[in-house]
Design an enzyme around this catalytic site. Structure first.
Site, mmCIF file in Angstrom:
data_model
loop_
_atom_site.group_PDB
_atom_site.id
_atom_site.type_symbol
_atom_site.label_atom_id
_atom_site.label_comp_id
_atom_site.label_asym_id
_atom_site.label_seq_id
_atom_site.Cartn_x
_atom_site.Cartn_y
_atom_site.Cartn_z
ATOM 1 N N PRO A 1 0.822 -1.218 0.000
ATOM 2 C CA PRO A 1 0.000 0.000 0.000
ATOM 3 C C PRO A 1 0.854 1.265 0.000
ATOM 4 O O PRO A 1 0.378 2.338 -0.353
ATOM 5 C CB PRO A 1 -0.808 -0.108 1.303
ATOM 6 C CG PRO A 1 -0.715 -1.534 1.721
ATOM 7 C CD PRO A 1 0.591 -2.025 1.235
ATOM 8 N N GLU B 1 2.010 -7.985 8.974
ATOM 9 C CA GLU B 1 1.917 -6.515 8.927
ATOM 10 C C GLU B 1 2.879 -5.946 7.892
ATOM 11 O O GLU B 1 2.982 -4.744 7.730
ATOM 12 C CB GLU B 1 2.245 -5.925 10.307
ATOM 13 C CG GLU B 1 1.204 -6.268 11.364
ATOM 14 C CD GLU B 1 -0.213 -6.036 10.860
ATOM 15 O OE1 GLU B 1 -0.966 -7.008 10.779
ATOM 16 O OE2 GLU B 1 -0.532 -4.890 10.502
ATOM 17 N N ARG C 1 -0.342 -9.695 -20.843
ATOM 18 C CA ARG C 1 -1.097 -9.282 -22.034
ATOM 19 C C ARG C 1 -0.221 -8.515 -23.011
ATOM 20 O O ARG C 1 -0.508 -8.483 -24.210
ATOM 21 C CB ARG C 1 -2.264 -8.375 -21.624
ATOM 22 C CG ARG C 1 -3.282 -8.984 -20.698
ATOM 23 C CD ARG C 1 -4.305 -7.939 -20.255
ATOM 24 N NE ARG C 1 -4.961 -7.324 -21.382
ATOM 25 C CZ ARG C 1 -5.970 -7.887 -22.054
ATOM 26 N NH1 ARG C 1 -6.414 -9.068 -21.695
ATOM 27 N NH2 ARG C 1 -6.517 -7.263 -23.074
ATOM 28 N N ASP D 1 -5.489 -1.902 -27.532
ATOM 29 C CA ASP D 1 -4.982 -0.632 -28.074
ATOM 30 C C ASP D 1 -5.990 0.485 -27.872
ATOM 31 O O ASP D 1 -5.654 1.565 -27.418
ATOM 32 C CB ASP D 1 -4.667 -0.785 -29.569
ATOM 33 C CG ASP D 1 -3.472 -1.702 -29.776
ATOM 34 O OD1 ASP D 1 -3.236 -2.124 -30.913
ATOM 35 O OD2 ASP D 1 -2.801 -2.011 -28.757
#
Ligand code: 4H6
Length: 251
Positions: free
Chosen positions: A93, A120, A158, A173
């Protein structure tokens, strides 16, 4: 491209990357995925990978050595002579938000090591010594970094040459190209209790259809993600389309 995932649950990411386009890319040898469990590199009978936080407080912290040994093993296993060592990315995070530009940058690498935290988090000394960059997939808290790693694997897979067929490439695209949200999509039946397909899409008039789709993409971006829309950078034609969309009361 080779991706090594350091995780207490390495099979998690492997399974997430087993379907569809990503699974196909792996079958085609465009991408290889390797899991490394720090517990396999932990010393002692209990194979400790976590311990209590100095300074007190709830939860546990992942220890330096098992992670460091797992990273070393991953880097050694995939090492190719005179190739740079793999970039080590920590999913957290506290990381820099992942966007398509960063995905493109990562997809161009030969190798990538993704470090997944649990508990943690990880001892800060390991991060400082071994991690090249921290990446976050969004401002929310997950139980571990594995889902975030799976997101990176999917987005990067991808973009490997040969992963997408022509149709899929065109969709990728269009999505990437102008940074707008996508237009609505419809398929059979034309008439349904949930509504009717917009007539323009049934008209066979490809110029009108393209115009309608562009207008929808502009309007939806303006309405839902104004942060993505730099109205100043819009072409006069796009600006007119957006005005028309707003005037149509769709907004
Ligand atoms: N947004 C993201 O990319 C993202 C990534 C990971 C993640 N969690 C793993 C984690 C990694 C690092 C530090 C703490 C933690 N957490 C451990 C469990 O407790 C909460 C904190 N959460 C969200």
């Amino acid at each position: 491209m080779r991706i090594d995932v350091i995780s207490l649950f390495p099979e998690f990411v492997d399974q997430c990357a087993g379907f569809g386009v990503v699974g196909r890319a792996r079958e085609r040898g465009l991408l290889s995925l390797h899991g490394w469990n720090p517990r396999d590199h932990a010393e002692g009978n209990y194979r400790r990978v976590d311990d209590r936080p100095f300074g007190g407080g709830p939860g546990m912290v992942m220890m330096i050595e098992p992670l460091r040994a797992a990273i070393r093993a991953a880097q050694a296993a995939g090492h190719v002579d005179d190739r740079p060592p793999a970039r080590v990315v920590y999913m957290s995070p506290q990381g820099r938000p992942l966007d398509q530009a960063k995905v493109r940058e990562l997809a161009a690498l030969d190798r990538l090591v993704l470090l997944c935290g649990r508990y943690e988090g990880v001892d800060e000394r390991l991060i400082r010594a071994e991690v090249d960059e921290e990446i976050s997939i969004g401002d929310y808290v997950l139980s571990g970094g594995e889902l975030a790693a799976a997101v990176v694997v999917d987005a990067v897979a991808r973009l490997q040459d040969g992963a997408l067929n022509d149709a899929e490439s065109a969709i990728q695209d269009s999505f990437e190209a102008d940074g707008l949200l996508d237009c609505p999509h419809y398929t059979r039946p034309v008439e349904h209790e949930l509504g009717t397909v917009p007539a323009v899409l049934m008209s066979g008039n490809h110029a009108e259809i393209a115009r309608w789709r562009r207008m929808q993409a502009l309007g939806r971006t303006w309405a839902r993600r104004p942060d993505l829309l730099d109205e100043a950078a819009l072409s006069p034609a796009d600006r007119r389309l957006l005005d028309e969309w707003r005037a149509s009361g769709e907004g």
